[in-house]
Design an enzyme around this catalytic site. Structure first.
Site, PDB file in Angstrom:
ATOM      1  CB  SER A   1      13.704  26.538 -49.959  1.00  0.00           C
ATOM      2  OG  SER A   1      12.510  26.999 -49.390  1.00  0.00           O
TER       3      SER A   1
ATOM      4  CG  LEU B   1       5.797  29.529 -56.910  1.00  0.00           C
ATOM      5  CD1 LEU B   1       6.014  29.230 -58.390  1.00  0.00           C
ATOM      6  CD2 LEU B   1       4.304  29.538 -56.592  1.00  0.00           C
ATOM      7  CB  SER B   2       7.813  26.573 -51.043  1.00  0.00           C
ATOM      8  OG  SER B   2       8.539  26.233 -49.895  1.00  0.00           O
TER       9      SER B   2
ATOM     10  CG  ASP C   1       7.035  27.100 -47.171  1.00  0.00           C
ATOM     11  OD1 ASP C   1       5.854  27.493 -47.196  1.00  0.00           O
ATOM     12  OD2 ASP C   1       8.016  27.855 -47.155  1.00  0.00           O
TER      13      ASP C   1
ATOM     14  CG  HIS D   1       4.214  36.559 -42.964  1.00  0.00           C
ATOM     15  ND1 HIS D   1       5.571  36.504 -42.771  1.00  0.00           N
ATOM     16  CD2 HIS D   1       4.035  37.038 -44.222  1.00  0.00           C
ATOM     17  CE1 HIS D   1       6.186  36.972 -43.866  1.00  0.00           C
ATOM     18  NE2 HIS D   1       5.275  37.290 -44.766  1.00  0.00           N
TER      19      HIS D   1
HETATM   20  P1  ADP Z   1      11.493  29.812 -52.529  1.00  0.00           P
HETATM   21  O1  ADP Z   1      11.447  28.729 -51.507  1.00  0.00           O
HETATM   22  O2  ADP Z   1      10.353  30.770 -52.433  1.00  0.00           O
HETATM   23  O3  ADP Z   1      11.668  29.314 -53.920  1.00  0.00           O
HETATM   24  P2  ADP Z   1      13.927  30.379 -51.141  1.00  0.00           P
HETATM   25  O4  ADP Z   1      14.857  31.545 -51.157  1.00  0.00           O
HETATM   26  O5  ADP Z   1      13.382  29.937 -49.832  1.00  0.00           O
HETATM   27  O6  ADP Z   1      12.775  30.700 -52.183  1.00  0.00           O
HETATM   28  O7  ADP Z   1      14.654  29.115 -51.771  1.00  0.00           O
HETATM   29  C1  ADP Z   1      15.322  29.196 -53.012  1.00  0.00           C
HETATM   30  C2  ADP Z   1      16.687  28.560 -52.896  1.00  0.00           C
HETATM   31  O8  ADP Z   1      16.555  27.108 -52.842  1.00  0.00           O
HETATM   32  C3  ADP Z   1      17.567  28.809 -54.101  1.00  0.00           C
HETATM   33  O9  ADP Z   1      18.211  30.064 -53.995  1.00  0.00           O
HETATM   34  C4  ADP Z   1      18.537  27.645 -54.001  1.00  0.00           C
HETATM   35  O10 ADP Z   1      19.521  27.897 -53.018  1.00  0.00           O
HETATM   36  C5  ADP Z   1      17.645  26.495 -53.507  1.00  0.00           C
HETATM   37  N1  ADP Z   1      17.123  25.746 -54.662  1.00  0.00           N
HETATM   38  C6  ADP Z   1      15.841  25.602 -55.037  1.00  0.00           C
HETATM   39  N2  ADP Z   1      15.723  24.872 -56.172  1.00  0.00           N
HETATM   40  C7  ADP Z   1      16.978  24.537 -56.535  1.00  0.00           C
HETATM   41  C8  ADP Z   1      17.545  23.797 -57.625  1.00  0.00           C
HETATM   42  N3  ADP Z   1      16.780  23.288 -58.579  1.00  0.00           N
HETATM   43  N4  ADP Z   1      18.894  23.660 -57.671  1.00  0.00           N
HETATM   44  C9  ADP Z   1      19.668  24.209 -56.706  1.00  0.00           C
HETATM   45  N5  ADP Z   1      19.190  24.894 -55.666  1.00  0.00           N
HETATM   46  C10 ADP Z   1      17.878  25.078 -55.572  1.00  0.00           C
HETATM   47 MG    MG Z   2      11.620  28.958 -49.347  1.00  0.00          MG
END
Ligand code: ADP
Ligand code: MG
Length: 375
Positions: free
Chosen positions: A118, A115-116, A162, A25
């Protein structure tokens, strides 16, 4: 999706997830972070489809695809599509060279586990389109436009870390990143004979977006109070321990705690960078435990499962240190474990976790890896 049968990708991109050794953060408070990409990643395959503006994207992990028109990009009701659409929205503001394309993606990154995935998705999409259509975007363009996409289309007011880590990392190193100036230093992360072991609580942070935005607002409230007598203060990065202390009575106690955590956490990043340079691994571990205390008690973004795992690590002599990583409320804990004790640590943690919560704990080793790349 219809196109999958005739799909012949011309470009394959790997876009990694990331861990952050320390500095939670701190990024949106314009402080320091110490992340690195890891081996888990999203693989994105692209082809031009010969149309002017029709695009199709398919996620194997969700077994779902969608189509959109480059001329009519807007937010979707399906969350995951917004990571893609947000990136396209930003790219088409910067260049008119994108044409119709198809993309298939698959991932071995757990979603919503800190683990990002996103940022991996956003940056992989931007990186791939940059290659496919020779957009001449720099790596930094890809980083910043992906961050903006997450703000505008997803609604998470994330910092720069990230996306920066996913794109800019180098194997065997962590990045000491100054989130204010974006100056960065690669620091060798040779932990031998220790390994970085991640324990995934399996608790998905559904709370995280709202609480994340709330913490951000609390930090901003702190800054607005500190600013009254110190107009030069723009973010918590500009605040010393002493200055904060002087304002203790003028702040809501919760806001004070949040600010205190950020200022201490920022110092911990610098101490950690030094400990790595000095190869002082005991110190690396101590800093991690200290950080978790702050995450749990001051910033209050931990959860029972993460606290349990960190306490569990403390009882194991092979572990030097541990903390919850990521935005909070679950995700993974990061543990520095002697290589001879890894198996025992993982096996017993899985058992203990199962007994306590009735849930499966998933463990894996994370090794500092390179950033987004063409295969
Ligand atoms: P983190 O970044 O910690 O993994 P987030 O909530 O920020 O968590 O992001 C996760 C979101 O990113 C998922 O809910 C989805 O909407 C999207 N996402 C990530 N990987 C994929 C994938 N392989 N296929 C579709 N959507 C994905
Ligand atoms: Mg994320």
């Amino acid at each position: 999706m219809g196109f999958l049968q005739g799909f012949v990708p011309t470009i394959n991109i790997i876009s990694p997830g990331r861990i952050n050794l320390i500095g939670e953060h701190t990024d949106y408070n314009l402080g320091y972070v110490l992340p690195t990409a890891i081996e888990k990643r999203i693989l994105l395959k692209f082809q031009k489809n010969g149309t002017d503006t029709q695009c199709r994207v398919y996620s194997k992990d969700f077994d779902k695809g969608f189509e959109f028109d480059l001329k009519r990009i807007s937010r979707s009701d399906n969350d995951w599509e917004n990571y893609v659409l947000g990136v396209l929205n930003e790219i088409t503001k910067r260049t008119d060279k994108v044409r119709g394309f198809d993309c298939v993606l698959e991932s071995d990154l757990p979603l919503g586990s800190g683990l990002s995935s996103s940022a991996a998705l956003e940056c992989g999409m931007a990186f791939g389109l940059n290659e496919l259509f020779d957009l001449e975007l720099s790596k930094m363009d890809i980083v910043t436009l992906s961050q903006i996409a997450e703000h505008t289309y997803v609604g998470t007011q994330c910092g720069i870390m990230d996306q920066f880590a996913s794109v800019m990392s180098e194997k065997g190193h962590v990045i000491l990143l100054d989130c204010r100036s974006l100056e960065h230093d690669l620091i060798s992360a040779d932990l031998d004979p220790y390994k970085i072991i991640m324990l995934n609580t399996g608790v998905s942070h559904s709370l995280a977006t709202s609480e994340y935005n709330k913490r951000k607002a609390e930090c901003e409230e702190g800054v607005s109070i500190l600013k009254r007598e110190n107009p030069e203060i723009k973010s918590l990065r500009d605040v010393s321990r002493e200055t904060l202390k002087r304002f203790k009575n003028e702040m809501d106690p919760v806001v004070y705690k949040r600010c205190h955590f950020i200022i201490e956490e920022n110092q911990r990043v610098l101490e950690m960078a030094k400990a790595l340079k000095d190869n002082n691994l005991e110190k690396v571990g101590t800093i991690l435990y200290k950080a978790h205390e702050g995450i749990s008690k001051e910033y209050e973004v931990s959860c029972t499962e993460s606290d349990f795992l960190v306490d569990y690590a403390k009882e194991n002599p092979s572990v030097l240190g541990a903390r919850q990583t990521g935005g909070g409320f679950g995700g993974c804990t990061l543990n520095i474990v002697h290589k001879t004790g890894v198996k025992n640590f993982i096996d017993t943690a899985i058992d203990a976790y199962k007994k306590e919560f009735g849930r499966e704990l998933i463990a894996f080793e994370a090794s500092p890896s390179g950033g987004t790349a063409k295969l």
